[in-house]
Design an enzyme around this catalytic site. Structure first.
Site, PDB file in Angstrom:
ATOM      1  N   CYS A 252      -0.826   8.882   3.805  1.00  0.00           N
ATOM      2  CA  CYS A 252      -0.891   8.586   2.376  1.00  0.00           C
ATOM      3  C   CYS A 252      -2.257   8.917   1.805  1.00  0.00           C
ATOM      4  O   CYS A 252      -2.392   9.163   0.598  1.00  0.00           O
ATOM      5  CB  CYS A 252      -0.528   7.122   2.105  1.00  0.00           C
ATOM      6  SG  CYS A 252      -1.419   5.947   3.113  1.00  0.00           S
TER       7      CYS A 252
ATOM      8  N   GLU B 153       0.878  -1.172   0.000  1.00  0.00           N
ATOM      9  CA  GLU B 153       0.000   0.000   0.000  1.00  0.00           C
ATOM     10  C   GLU B 153       0.908   1.211   0.000  1.00  0.00           C
ATOM     11  O   GLU B 153       1.759   1.366   0.872  1.00  0.00           O
ATOM     12  CB  GLU B 153      -0.916  -0.014   1.225  1.00  0.00           C
ATOM     13  CG  GLU B 153      -1.950   1.111   1.234  1.00  0.00           C
ATOM     14  CD  GLU B 153      -1.410   2.413   1.796  1.00  0.00           C
ATOM     15  OE1 GLU B 153      -1.334   3.394   1.024  1.00  0.00           O
ATOM     16  OE2 GLU B 153      -1.056   2.444   2.975  1.00  0.00           O
TER      17      GLU B 153
END
Length: 514
Positions: free
Chosen positions: A313, A279
């Site tokens: 993120c 990820e």
């Protein structure tokens, strides 16, 4: 009963938790951190160059320390995990679940103290640090429940009286788990527990920026596991690369896209394929259409752009605003950004702490200078008079549409505003980057909502969410899946489809009565 804290909360609502956090953070700053050893099997290995982590608000306060693992220590950890694998794989999933739930209960007892360690190493506010630590507990329960709901991923197929057929998911073996600094307990535990509950063993490498946070929560897990099932090695990027280059059977990683794709390209020594569940970053848009509720849009954008000083993120990086509402919405965003309090997480009024280190701070300084030269800085910048790298929220407008600051992830409290004429233009701009992690929309037009849901190129989407335009995923509530350069598998953590990524499928046909 005190309200539960998550990423949409606006206060802790718990005086005891407030006290435990404050006392813990003050104590961590006053007493130099011990040096975390590598934990390999039953051994504590205290070898390697010293890594020190100082509180980003207090340059002299050592709040974390560890040692850089050598190649030999990394190999030893992988060998330990391999030796423990067969017995752990053979352990009934019900027992694995029970052990992990027991660890989750122990972590729940220590939420305030763990949150203080997270804040000391990262600079997170108390609300962010407590929310992250509570997420650990919910994450363990979520993955344990998934294992139970799917009966250990064992499914009978069509059979006869003489032939029994089954479809089974089985663990790969040893997983390398490489965790980031920005969620040092939640993401480390999420990847680790997913590997463990499915029957894999683990070698975990914490970020060198947060050795104490990750090691502390990992040791609580280790206390409920057989020897060798979970091993911990410390170090920086070179140790992560060395771990990935061993003959581990899979890799789970959260971090930058550059590093994640390097891991995907790292061959296994055996030459055989192995899963890499990565990820990675995002350049996440929040689209405000002409029909948007502007109060909700401003709230959602502000919360997502500047939580953890933009070091997420999933943070909102780009506000893509239709001209018809741009002036009013930008005014609201700027005003709300200026009202946020920048300061020490020990102060309960603080909304933003510091960025984590000098490297990110220097990138922000460079970006602000570039924005002033090529666009307009509407608000924000360095905050002087505080020890550490503090920035008030930066809002930038009038950059060229494809400017680097609108396309490359900065990982900082830095929001660009991009004005467009139509909703079609807004969708084109939202999808114009190589990332596809999260995205948000504010609109009262059902046709626009339907179009956004169908066409946005992101794995995590929110519509009209004042609590966070692009952030706030929670175990079992939202999944967290990156598309494009933001993810490697098309499946994400927190949701229903994550655990199968840690397993491989086997069809079993067994003739009976022979």
């Amino acid at each position: 009963m005190a309200p539960r804290v998550d990423y949409s909360s606006s206060s802790l609502g718990n005086d005891d938790l407030e006290r435990r956090f404050e006392e813990g953070l003050a104590r961590l700053r006053a007493i130099p951190s011990p040096v975390e050893p590598h934990l390999v099997g039953e051994a504590k290995i205290e070898a390697g160059d010293l890594i020190e982590r100082f509180d980003p608000c207090r340059s002299g306060a050592r709040v974390g320390a560890a040692r850089e693992a050598s190649a030999e220590v990394v190999d030893h950890a992988v060998a330990s995990a391999k030796a423990a694998f067969k017995a752990w794989r053979a352990t009934p999933y019900t027992e694995r679940v029970a052990r992990l739930r027991a660890a989750g209960a122990k972590i729940q007892e220590k939420v305030g103290e763990l949150a203080a360690i997270v804040s000391a190493e990262t600079g997170k506010t108390r609300l962010e640090a407590v929310g992250e630590t509570q997420e650990v507990v919910d994450m363990i329960e979520h993955y344990c429940s998934l294992m139970e709901r799917n009966d250990g991923y064992w499914v009978p197929l069509r059979s006869t009286d003489s032939e029994k057929n089954y479809d089974v998911l089985v663990p790969y073996g040893v997983f390398a788990v490489i965790s980031p600094f920005n969620f040092p307990v939640a993401l480390a535990v999420g990847m680790t527990v997913s590997a463990l509950v499915t029957g894999n063993t683990v070698v975990l490498k914490p970020s060198d920026k947060t050795p104490r946070s990750t090691a502390t929560v990992a040791e609580l897990l280790r206390g409920h596991l057989p020897v060798g099932v979970l091993n911990i090695v410390h170090g920086g990027p070179a140790v992560g690369a060395a771990l990935a280059a061993t003959d581990v059977d899979g890799i789970a990683f959260t971090g930058s896209a550059d590093v994640g794709w390097q891991l995907l390209a790292t061959p296994s020594p055996s030459g055989l394929p192995r899963p890499v569940l990565a990820e990675m970053g995002g350049q996440n848009p929040a689209v405000a259409a002409a029909s948007a509720n502007l109060a909700d849009a401003a709230s959602g954008i502000i919360r997502s752009a500047f939580g953890l000083s933009g070091q997420k993120c999933s943070a909102c990086r780009r506000a893509v605003v239709v001209d018809a509402v741009a002036d009013e919405l930008v005014d609201r965003i700027v005003k709300a950004a200026q009202e946020l309090v920048v300061g020490d997480p020990l102060d309960p009024r603080t909304d933003l702490g510091p960025v984590v280190d000098d490297a990110i701070a220097q990138r922000v300084d460079t970006a602000i200078a570039q924005a002033r030269a090529e666009g307009a800085v509407l608000t924000g910048g360095r905050v002087h008079g505080l020890e550490g790298n503090f920035f008030s929220p930066v809002v930038v407008a009038d950059l060229p549409r494809d400017h680097a600051l609108t396309r490359q992830e900065l990982f900082a409290p830095f929001l660009t505003v991009i004005r467009v004429s139509t909703f079609d233009e807004a969708m084109a701009e939202a999808n114009a980057v190589r990332y596809g992690l999260s995205a948000g929309l504010f609109s009262a037009d059902q046709r626009e909502i339907d179009r956004f849901v169908a066409d946005i190129e992101a794995g995590v989407i929110y519509v009209n969410r004042a609590a966070g335009a692009t952030t706030g995923a929670w175990p079992g509530v939202q999944s967290f899946c990156g598309w494009k350069r933001s993810g490697s598998t098309g499946k994400g953590g927190l949701g229903y489809w994550y655990l199968p990524g840690f397993m491989k499928e086997q069809s079993r046909t067994i003739v009976v009565g022979r």
